[in-house]
Design an enzyme around this catalytic site. Structure first.
Site, PDB file in Angstrom:
ATOM      1  CB  CYS A 128       9.796 -25.358  -0.190  1.00  0.00           C
ATOM      2  SG  CYS A 128      10.043 -23.695   0.431  1.00  0.00           S
ATOM      3  CB  CYS A 165      13.777 -23.333  -0.686  1.00  0.00           C
ATOM      4  SG  CYS A 165      12.716 -22.478  -1.883  1.00  0.00           S
ATOM      5  CG  HIS A 205      22.032  -4.594  -0.061  1.00  0.00           C
ATOM      6  ND1 HIS A 205      22.568  -3.336   0.021  1.00  0.00           N
ATOM      7  CD2 HIS A 205      22.777  -5.359   0.780  1.00  0.00           C
ATOM      8  CE1 HIS A 205      23.587  -3.342   0.873  1.00  0.00           C
ATOM      9  NE2 HIS A 205      23.732  -4.560   1.325  1.00  0.00           N
ATOM     10  CG  ASP A 227      18.468   0.222  -9.624  1.00  0.00           C
ATOM     11  OD1 ASP A 227      19.039  -0.744 -10.183  1.00  0.00           O
ATOM     12  OD2 ASP A 227      19.065   1.274  -9.329  1.00  0.00           O
ATOM     13  CD  GLN A 276      26.356  -1.109  -1.536  1.00  0.00           C
ATOM     14  OE1 GLN A 276      26.133  -0.926  -0.344  1.00  0.00           O
ATOM     15  NE2 GLN A 276      27.070  -0.271  -2.232  1.00  0.00           N
ATOM     16  CB  CYS A 333       7.981 -20.761  -1.525  1.00  0.00           C
ATOM     17  SG  CYS A 333       9.133 -21.511  -2.658  1.00  0.00           S
ATOM     18  NE  ARG A 358      -3.765  -2.249   2.266  1.00  0.00           N
ATOM     19  CZ  ARG A 358      -4.595  -2.564   3.215  1.00  0.00           C
ATOM     20  NH1 ARG A 358      -4.746  -1.783   4.256  1.00  0.00           N
ATOM     21  NH2 ARG A 358      -5.307  -3.670   3.136  1.00  0.00           N
TER      22      ARG A 358
END
Ligand code: NAD
Length: 298
Positions: free
Chosen positions: A180, A154, A143, A128, A125, A177, A90
């Site tokens: 798994c 997993c 990141h 985007d 890092q 997922c 949101r």
């Protein structure tokens, strides 16, 4: 007055000359490298219109409160995953609408160096997706990636648009997922969250292996990413130490060279972790390096 403007003009010319020499030096280092990699940070994408965090007009430089809020996100996910997903879906991202953003000349220059067989990969890092959009193949997203989700069990990653996240959130369901059944979170690594082991290990290996490291647009203060140049540097010291006692003489020839391309000096500059800094914009400097590489290898 005339004398002062002559002085300013002299300084400008000296900087330009220095810049040209450094670009030539970087091109030479890349051409003679066997395993060059690039490390990139938020500064790489400012010319695409995404603010960095700590540059002079960075998001946190201007709004320190946003920084302290960011420190709470991972705890929120652990304590209340439904609330976490609600907020993520949101509230607008502090980086703006990344879907609209295009790679800049710097991203394309790195992709070209990879196509030329010189750059073996990028550890970024940035979240985007712009290196991928520019065509780079071998990317480690330290990141994470704002467009992907990652399984907390997993570690498999998928683009988020493969799930109906809004629909699940409306029905009060958590995204799970497909492999798994584990709980999904955004692939973005939040403050306090461990770096996923697969990426952390591979990045460390790359830092050990490289003989040239280009560090582009990062303040190099966010750990453990900021340890990677220091790892490459220590490796070099170790190689040189061994060379001094008669071992690994061949290695000494290919000792790692660390080049920073950044708008301003960083701790890596001051502590001499980097061999030299090319002070400027990555979107301007990197294409010039590519041109020089082409010119010299002709
Ligand atoms: P940072 O904001 O701490 O530092 C950016 C550095 O780049 C500064 O030294 C700044 O002077 C320099 N810079 C800015 N524009 C430049 C340009 N055009 N050319 C060369 N240098 C330029 O960024 P960081 O070190 O990457 O750390 C910030 C953290 O925030 C990272 O972990 C990253 O995940 C995240 N982040 C990502 C994005 C993104 O995905 N684009 C944007 C903001 C923050």
């Amino acid at each position: 007055m005339i004398q002062l403007s002559l002085l300013v003009e002299d300084c400008r010319k000296e900087n330009e000359l220095n810049m040209e020499e450094l670009i030539e030096r970087a091109a030479g280092d890349l051409i003679s490298s066997k395993y060059a990699i690039a490390l990139t940070g938020a500064g790489m994408s400012t010319e695409s219109g995404i603010s960095d965090f700590r540059g002079p007009s960075g998001i946190w430089t201007k709004n320190p409160e946003a920084e302290s809020k960011a420190y709470q996100t991972y705890e929120k996910f652990l304590a209340d995953p439904r609330g976490y997903w609600q907020e993520r879906l949101r509230a607008p991202s502090i980086l703006g609408d990344l879907g609209e953003v295009k790679p800049n000349h710097g991203h394309y220059a790195l992709a070209e160096l990879e196509r030329m067989g010189i750059l073996k990969g990028i550890i970024t890092q940035n979240i985007d997706d712009l290196h991928c959009k520019a065509g780079t193949q071998n990317i480690l997203e330290y990141h994470g990636n704002a467009f992907k989700v990652r399984c907390t069990n997993c570690s498999s990653r998928l683009y988020a648009d493969e799930y109906d996240l809004e629909g699940l959130e409306r029905e009060g369901e958590l995204p799970l997922c497909r492999n798994c059944g584990g709980l999904l979170k955004s692939d973005v690594v939040h403050f306090g969250e461990p770096i996923p082991l697969d990426v952390a290990h591979r990045s460390q290996e790359e830092a050990w292996t490289c003989d040239v490291m280009l560090i582009c647009g990062t303040s190099a203060v966010v750990y453990p990413f900021a340890a990677l140049p220091r790892i490459a540097r220590e490796h070099r010291v170790e190689r040189e130490r061994k060379a001094d006692i008669g071992l690994y003489m061949v290695e000494k020839v290919s000792a790692s060279t660390i080049v920073e391309i950044n708008a301003e000096p960083t701790p890596l500059t001051y502590e001499n972790t980097s061999d030299y800094l090319i002070q400027g914009k990555t979107g301007e400097v990197l294409p010039k390096i590519v041109e020089k590489v082409k010119e010299v290898s002709r």
